[in-house]
Design a protein around this motif. Structure first.
Motif, PDB file in Angstrom:
ATOM      1  N   ASP A 117       0.836  -1.205   0.000  1.00 43.67           N
ATOM      2  CA  ASP A 117       0.000   0.000   0.000  1.00 43.67           C
ATOM      3  C   ASP A 117       0.870   1.256   0.000  1.00 43.67           C
ATOM      4  O   ASP A 117       2.089   1.201   0.216  1.00 43.67           O
ATOM      5  CB  ASP A 117      -0.887   0.030   1.249  1.00 43.67           C
ATOM      6  N   GLY A 118       0.209   2.402  -0.226  1.00 44.56           N
ATOM      7  CA  GLY A 118       0.864   3.694  -0.041  1.00 44.56           C
ATOM      8  C   GLY A 118       1.858   4.069  -1.106  1.00 44.56           C
ATOM      9  O   GLY A 118       2.769   4.863  -0.857  1.00 44.56           O
ATOM     10  N   LEU A 119       1.705   3.544  -2.318  1.00 44.86           N
ATOM     11  CA  LEU A 119       2.602   3.886  -3.421  1.00 44.86           C
ATOM     12  C   LEU A 119       2.032   5.077  -4.178  1.00 44.86           C
ATOM     13  O   LEU A 119       0.861   5.067  -4.562  1.00 44.86           O
ATOM     14  CB  LEU A 119       2.767   2.697  -4.370  1.00 44.86           C
ATOM     15  N   GLY A 120       2.854   6.103  -4.395  1.00 46.15           N
ATOM     16  CA  GLY A 120       2.354   7.286  -5.082  1.00 46.15           C
ATOM     17  C   GLY A 120       1.217   7.907  -4.297  1.00 46.15           C
ATOM     18  O   GLY A 120       1.286   8.076  -3.082  1.00 46.15           O
ATOM     19  N   ILE A 121       0.125   8.232  -4.998  1.00 45.74           N
ATOM     20  CA  ILE A 121      -1.040   8.804  -4.330  1.00 45.74           C
ATOM     21  C   ILE A 121      -1.925   7.655  -3.861  1.00 45.74           C
ATOM     22  O   ILE A 121      -2.973   7.362  -4.422  1.00 45.74           O
ATOM     23  CB  ILE A 121      -1.801   9.750  -5.280  1.00 45.74           C
ATOM     24  N   SER A 122      -1.445   6.948  -2.852  1.00 43.03           N
ATOM     25  CA  SER A 122      -2.205   5.857  -2.210  1.00 43.03           C
ATOM     26  C   SER A 122      -2.603   4.754  -3.176  1.00 43.03           C
ATOM     27  O   SER A 122      -3.733   4.263  -3.150  1.00 43.03           O
ATOM     28  CB  SER A 122      -3.449   6.431  -1.504  1.00 43.03           C
ATOM     29  N   HIS A 123      -1.674   4.356  -4.057  1.00 45.33           N
ATOM     30  CA  HIS A 123      -1.885   3.184  -4.895  1.00 45.33           C
ATOM     31  C   HIS A 123      -1.519   1.925  -4.113  1.00 45.33           C
ATOM     32  O   HIS A 123      -0.744   1.965  -3.158  1.00 45.33           O
ATOM     33  CB  HIS A 123      -1.010   3.245  -6.153  1.00 45.33           C
ATOM     34  N   THR A 124      -2.061   0.809  -4.571  1.00 44.84           N
ATOM     35  CA  THR A 124      -1.739  -0.503  -4.020  1.00 44.84           C
ATOM     36  C   THR A 124      -1.219  -1.386  -5.147  1.00 44.84           C
ATOM     37  O   THR A 124      -1.777  -1.388  -6.248  1.00 44.84           O
ATOM     38  CB  THR A 124      -2.983  -1.156  -3.392  1.00 44.84           C
ATOM     39  N   LEU A 125      -0.159  -2.125  -4.860  1.00 45.70           N
ATOM     40  CA  LEU A 125       0.392  -3.071  -5.830  1.00 45.70           C
ATOM     41  C   LEU A 125       0.179  -4.487  -5.329  1.00 45.70           C
ATOM     42  O   LEU A 125       0.583  -4.834  -4.218  1.00 45.70           O
ATOM     43  CB  LEU A 125       1.894  -2.822  -6.028  1.00 45.70           C
ATOM     44  N   PHE A 126      -0.485  -5.316  -6.151  1.00 48.10           N
ATOM     45  CA  PHE A 126      -0.590  -6.750  -5.912  1.00 48.10           C
ATOM     46  C   PHE A 126       0.386  -7.470  -6.842  1.00 48.10           C
ATOM     47  O   PHE A 126       0.317  -7.276  -8.064  1.00 48.10           O
ATOM     48  CB  PHE A 126      -1.998  -7.274  -6.204  1.00 48.10           C
ATOM     49  N   ARG A 127       1.299  -8.232  -6.279  1.00 45.91           N
ATOM     50  CA  ARG A 127       2.144  -9.102  -7.111  1.00 45.91           C
ATOM     51  C   ARG A 127       1.576 -10.524  -6.983  1.00 45.91           C
ATOM     52  O   ARG A 127       1.515 -11.086  -5.899  1.00 45.91           O
ATOM     53  CB  ARG A 127       3.601  -9.079  -6.659  1.00 45.91           C
ATOM     54  N   CYS A 128       1.138 -11.066  -8.118  1.00 45.36           N
ATOM     55  CA  CYS A 128       0.421 -12.337  -8.135  1.00 45.36           C
ATOM     56  C   CYS A 128       1.209 -13.403  -8.890  1.00 45.36           C
ATOM     57  O   CYS A 128       1.968 -13.094  -9.823  1.00 45.36           O
ATOM     58  CB  CYS A 128      -0.943 -12.171  -8.810  1.00 45.36           C
ATOM     59  N   ARG A 129       1.006 -14.637  -8.521  1.00 44.24           N
ATOM     60  CA  ARG A 129       1.552 -15.780  -9.257  1.00 44.24           C
ATOM     61  C   ARG A 129       0.432 -16.774  -9.478  1.00 44.24           C
ATOM     62  O   ARG A 129      -0.595 -16.780  -8.782  1.00 44.24           O
ATOM     63  CB  ARG A 129       2.699 -16.435  -8.497  1.00 44.24           C
ATOM     64  N   VAL A 130       0.643 -17.653 -10.441  1.00 41.95           N
ATOM     65  CA  VAL A 130      -0.322 -18.702 -10.706  1.00 41.95           C
ATOM     66  C   VAL A 130      -0.341 -19.664  -9.546  1.00 41.95           C
ATOM     67  O   VAL A 130       0.715 -20.087  -9.052  1.00 41.95           O
ATOM     68  CB  VAL A 130       0.011 -19.420 -12.031  1.00 41.95           C
ATOM     69  N   ARG A 131      -1.537 -20.035  -9.087  1.00 47.56           N
ATOM     70  CA  ARG A 131      -1.663 -20.910  -7.952  1.00 47.56           C
ATOM     71  C   ARG A 131      -1.166 -22.323  -8.298  1.00 47.56           C
ATOM     72  O   ARG A 131      -1.403 -22.827  -9.373  1.00 47.56           O
ATOM     73  CB  ARG A 131      -3.118 -20.989  -7.504  1.00 47.56           C
TER      74      ARG A 131
END
Length: 376
Positions: free
Chosen positions: A362-376
């Motif tokens: 959380d809290g990237l730039g103007i309150s952006h969120t980054l999800f890093r995902c992988r295949v289950r």
């Protein structure tokens, strides 16, 4: 990995709501706020004219002594009547102050809120976006909700969504649309680049690459990465111009695709798939399909990144309010079916697509969120 379900301060659900008062028992301040909403569309136009005709700038230059209404009119090149009605509307919005109520001629002074409305870049990007892109079409918000289509888009053309017509919108409308989009995305890119390139991806697929803004930052950040933009032909043409002008045509390419056609697979063989301020442009059922197609484009061990803003993850009620209001643009003009999401909605889509969130920032730039995902 952080807890993916969070509640922002002041966000709905953070505290139990008090019992709603009846109209007759409502405190005066609540009734005043209700009138602000009732007259809001009219006052918005007055605020924009106070800014764009130069009245606020004239008062800023005359701070702290201020100017009479006649002097403001002369500097703005409008009638004394026009200056008075705008300045008095500005009083109601607390954009300007009047030295003495018994003398309506003034002097008037720029209020702190007026200085913010005049100078704050976020406010300018939001206000121009609302006026130039949203305002006319918002009259058809009700039809958009009833019919699940962007009925307000007819103010500009007969496209099914704004994305097909984006490259054909009037220049002023395009300018405000892109300034709004870039203001928010640009703030996060410097923070996310080190996170994306920690794994040294050699091939990156930028889904919904738009004007190529992120792709250009990628190739400048890492001299070895190759980027493919995936978008509609009109957007890719605009991106190609920007990429060529920057001298990176050899490292950034384009792949035209109708992103809404779930039968069309994404090109494959990528170490990273990037989706920035993209999934909010689609309803949840399409988000699941897009995530699945993105996952299928990954090499073994690759990551799919989702960068977006969620109204429950914002630091302030004002930020949540902006996102909740932006949802109405998606309803009336963009496509009639998407919105600015609660983070839990996106996490549910990620799970349905067969992906798992490995990193949640959380809290990237103007309150952006980054999800890093992988295949289950």
């Amino acid at each position: 990995m952080q807890d993916p379900v969070k509640t922002a301060p002041g966000a709905p659900g953070a505290l139990a709501a008090p019992t709603a008062p009846t109209a007759s028992s409502a405190p005066r301040e609540l009734r005043f706020e209700a009138q602000r909403i009732a007259f809001g569309p009219m006052m918005f136009h007055a605020a924009m004219l106070l800014r764009d005709l130069g009245l606020l700038a004239a008062l800023k230059a005359a701070h702290p002594t201020g100017l009479t209404a006649s002097a403001v009119a002369a500097k703005a090149g409008i009638s004394a009547y026009g200056a008075r009605v705008l300045l008095e509307a500005g009083l109601g919005m607390d954009l300007v102050h009047l030295a003495a109520l018994e003398d309506p001629e003034g002097p008037y002074r720029l209020a702190p809120l007026g200085a913010v409305f005049l100078q704050d870049p976020m406010t300018r990007a939001n206000a121009d976006f609302v006026r130039d892109v949203c305002y006319r079409g918002m009259a058809d918000l009700g039809a958009s909700i009833r019919e699940a289509r962007p009925a307000g888009l007819e103010a500009f053309g007969a496209w099914p969504t704004i994305y097909e017509g984006l490259s054909q919108l009037p220049p002023k409308v395009q300018e405000s649309w892109f300034r709004f989009d870039h203001y928010y995305s640009d703030s996060a890119f410097p923070a996310v680049l080190p996170l994306v390139f920690r794994a040294r991806p050699r091939r990156l697929l930028d889904v919904g690459g738009n004007t190529g803004r992120f792709a250009l930052q990628c190739v400048r950040h890492d001299p070895d990465v190759q980027v493919t933009l995936l978008d509609l032909p009109g957007q890719l043409a605009k991106a190609a111009e920007n990429v060529a002008a920057a001298g990176f045509s050899g490292r950034i390419g384009g792949h035209p695709l109708d992103l809404l056609d779930a039968t069309q697979p994404f090109p494959g063989g990528f170490d990273a798939v990037w989706m920035s301020q993209f999934l909010c442009c689609f309803p949840e059922e399409d988000i699941v399909h897009l995530l699945r197609r993105g996952a299928a484009a990954l090499n073994a061990g690759g990551s799919l990144y989702v960068l977006d803003t969620y109204w429950d993850r914002q630091k302030t009620p004002a930020a949540a309010y902006c996102l909740q209001a932006t949802s109405l643009y998606f309803t009336a003009l963009a496509n009639g079916t998407s919105r600015m999401y609660h983070s839990r909605d996106l996490l549910r889509c990620v799970d349905a697509a067969g992906l798992v969130v490995e990193e949640d920032v959380d809290g990237l730039g103007i309150s952006h969120t980054l999800f890093r995902c992988r295949v289950r």
